[in-house]
Motif scaffolding. Structure first.
Motif, PDB file in Angstrom:
ATOM      1  N   ALA A 108       0.833  -1.206   0.000  1.00 16.33           N
ATOM      2  CA  ALA A 108       0.000   0.000   0.000  1.00 16.33           C
ATOM      3  C   ALA A 108       0.867   1.254   0.000  1.00 16.33           C
ATOM      4  CB  ALA A 108      -0.927  -0.004   1.211  1.00 16.33           C
ATOM      5  N   SER A 109       1.949   1.238   0.782  1.00 14.05           N
ATOM      6  CA  SER A 109       2.849   2.388   0.837  1.00 14.05           C
ATOM      7  C   SER A 109       3.556   2.602  -0.495  1.00 14.05           C
ATOM      8  CB  SER A 109       3.876   2.193   1.959  1.00 14.05           C
ATOM      9  OG  SER A 109       3.234   2.141   3.232  1.00 14.05           O
ATOM     10  N   VAL A 110       3.897   1.509  -1.176  1.00 13.49           N
ATOM     11  CA  VAL A 110       4.518   1.628  -2.499  1.00 13.49           C
ATOM     12  C   VAL A 110       3.574   2.333  -3.473  1.00 13.49           C
ATOM     13  CG1 VAL A 110       5.298   0.331  -4.524  1.00 13.49           C
ATOM     14  CG2 VAL A 110       6.060  -0.351  -2.242  1.00 13.49           C
ATOM     15  N   VAL A 111       2.313   1.920  -3.481  1.00 17.28           N
ATOM     16  CA  VAL A 111       1.336   2.544  -4.381  1.00 17.28           C
ATOM     17  C   VAL A 111       1.141   4.016  -4.030  1.00 17.28           C
ATOM     18  CG1 VAL A 111      -1.063   2.493  -5.149  1.00 17.28           C
ATOM     19  CG2 VAL A 111       0.177   0.360  -4.803  1.00 17.28           C
ATOM     20  N   ILE A 112       1.029   4.310  -2.733  1.00 19.91           N
ATOM     21  CA  ILE A 112       0.864   5.704  -2.299  1.00 19.91           C
ATOM     22  C   ILE A 112       2.066   6.536  -2.739  1.00 19.91           C
ATOM     23  CG2 ILE A 112       0.745   7.210  -0.277  1.00 19.91           C
ATOM     24  CD1 ILE A 112      -0.876   4.995   1.114  1.00 19.91           C
ATOM     25  N   ALA A 113       3.273   5.988  -2.578  1.00 20.38           N
ATOM     26  CA  ALA A 113       4.484   6.711  -2.968  1.00 20.38           C
ATOM     27  C   ALA A 113       4.506   6.968  -4.471  1.00 20.38           C
ATOM     28  CB  ALA A 113       5.723   5.923  -2.545  1.00 20.38           C
ATOM     29  N   LEU A 114       4.098   5.993  -5.274  1.00 22.81           N
ATOM     30  CA  LEU A 114       4.092   6.158  -6.721  1.00 22.81           C
ATOM     31  C   LEU A 114       3.099   7.237  -7.157  1.00 22.81           C
ATOM     32  CD1 LEU A 114       4.297   2.427  -7.903  1.00 22.81           C
ATOM     33  CD2 LEU A 114       6.092   4.172  -8.052  1.00 22.81           C
ATOM     34  N   ILE A 115       1.926   7.231  -6.536  1.00 19.85           N
ATOM     35  CA  ILE A 115       0.931   8.261  -6.862  1.00 19.85           C
ATOM     36  C   ILE A 115       1.459   9.638  -6.490  1.00 19.85           C
ATOM     37  CG2 ILE A 115      -1.368   9.147  -6.334  1.00 19.85           C
ATOM     38  CD1 ILE A 115      -2.259   6.247  -5.918  1.00 19.85           C
TER      39      ILE A 115
END
Length: 386
Positions: free
Chosen positions: A368-375
């Protein structure tokens, strides 16, 4: 609205205990905000002895193309996206001419009433505000007027739902000018033709509280992702409380200072930094297993930035001088309720189900943190270079 309706789907995906499903859910949540979002129109009005005059700042291209602004957060999501993009290529003069041709249909959607009498709007001047950056939406100022019937019946102002929300602001010709948001398709409260609009303290408080909540859910996706970044750091209550408290105190400070006009930083600076704050908290979630001594201070600094973002809403909405403190507090409470709602939804979606599992961090928190960081990284790039 689109993102809000996706919440049940995302909750279902999260319960699947699948990293892939988690990534898909957050991608759906983040996707619609990657282009230019729809903004509410702003109408400044004056009530004179025999006439009503209004100047509306709106997105003329969206109106002409027939985009239903109450159903999309981004014009790219509408069926008329191609027509909208074509209108964006018109010169300022050509766009003004195109709006004149659309005026009869637009006028039919206006709702101007004096008691039970419907007023007939008359088109005045059309000014298209030049925009150097072709990636940004142009504002068009449309002036209109209407003759008031005899008598003292109060006025109501609104328009069709397809035109979206309307920020309504009265000029300084009265002691306590009205300011408020008229929801799509609704009418303003009855506005007196002489004197000031009277609103109870409770009504005023609730109006600003709802506006603060609305700025988080469903409109504040960047703030939502930041709060989720705090949530996914740890399932322990103490770290979460420390982070949320630091964030709350900080954005309360800058919200007040910016609203008072003491601090004024351009959105072109604030918005990219807000996106970078999302990247930071998400990346630290991936590599840090415990609360570092500096994280609360970093969160506090980011909270100062987010407070400036919140203040931009009040800049358009306005604050009644006689109830400045109460309105500011109500708006901030609405923001806090929105943030707590985000945390509560996250708890219901993953915390209560999987928070104590050995694989929670590896399969849920880190992906989830990876996706948030990418966004957040994409937004950072978009807000600086696009």
């Amino acid at each position: 609205m689109v993102r809000f309706l996706l919440i049940p789907l995302i909750l279902t995906l999260l319960r699947a205990k699948s990293t892939q499903a988690l990534v898909i859910g957050f991608a759906l949540l983040g996707g619609p905000a990657l282009a230019h979002e729809v903004r509410p129109a702003v109408a400044d009005f004056e009530i004179e002895d025999t006439s009503l005059s209004i100047t509306v700042r709106l997105n003329a291209e969206a109106i002409i193309a027939g985009v239903n602004l109450s159903q999309v957060d981004d014009t790219n999501d509408s069926a008329q996206a191609e027509d909208y993009d074509t209108l964006r290529t018109l010169s300022d003069v050509a766009l003004a001419d195109a709006f004149k041709e659309t005026w009869p249909a637009f006028a039919d959607g206006l709702k101007l009433r004096a008691g039970d009498i419907t007023l007939t709007p008359v088109l005045g001047k059309i000014d298209v505000i030049p925009e150097d950056n072709a990636e940004n939406p142009r504002d068009t100022m449309v002036s209109l007027s209407a003759v008031l019937p005899p008598g003292g019946d109060p006025l109501q102002i609104g328009w069709d739902a397809r035109f979206g929300s309307l920020v309504l602001r009265q000029g300084e010709t009265v002691e306590a000018p009205f300011t408020g948001i008229v929801e799509p398709g609704a009418l303003s409260p009855p506005l007196p033709r002489v004197g000031s609009f009277e609103e109870t303290a409770g009504q005023n408080f609730m109006r600003y509280l709802i506006s603060g909540f609305d700025h988080i859910i469903p409109k504040g996706l960047d703030h939502i992702l930041f709060v989720l970044g705090l949530f996914f750091f740890s399932m322990q209550m103490r770290p979460l409380l420390i982070q949320v408290s630091a964030f709350t105190v900080a954005h309360t400070i800058t919200l007040a200072l910016a609203t008072l006009g003491i601090v004024n930083i351009p959105g072109s600076i604030v918005e990219p930094l807000i996106a970078l704050s999302i990247v930071y908290v998400a990346v630290e979630n991936i590599f840090a297993r415990r609360m570092t001594p500096w994280r609360p201070f970093v969160i506090f600094g980011f909270g100062l930035l987010h407070g400036l973002g919140f203040a931009s809403v009040l800049g358009e909405f306005g604050l009644e001088p006689s109830r400045f403190i109460a309105s500011l507090i109500a708006f901030n409470i609405g923001v806090e309720v929105g943030q707590l709602t985000v945390i509560a939804l996250a708890l219901l979606a993953v915390g209560l189900w999987f928070g104590q599992k050995d694989w929670y961090r590896a399969r849920i928190a880190i992906p989830a943190s990876v996706v948030i960081a990418l966004i957040g990284a994409y937004w950072s790039f978009e807000r600086v270079f696009l």
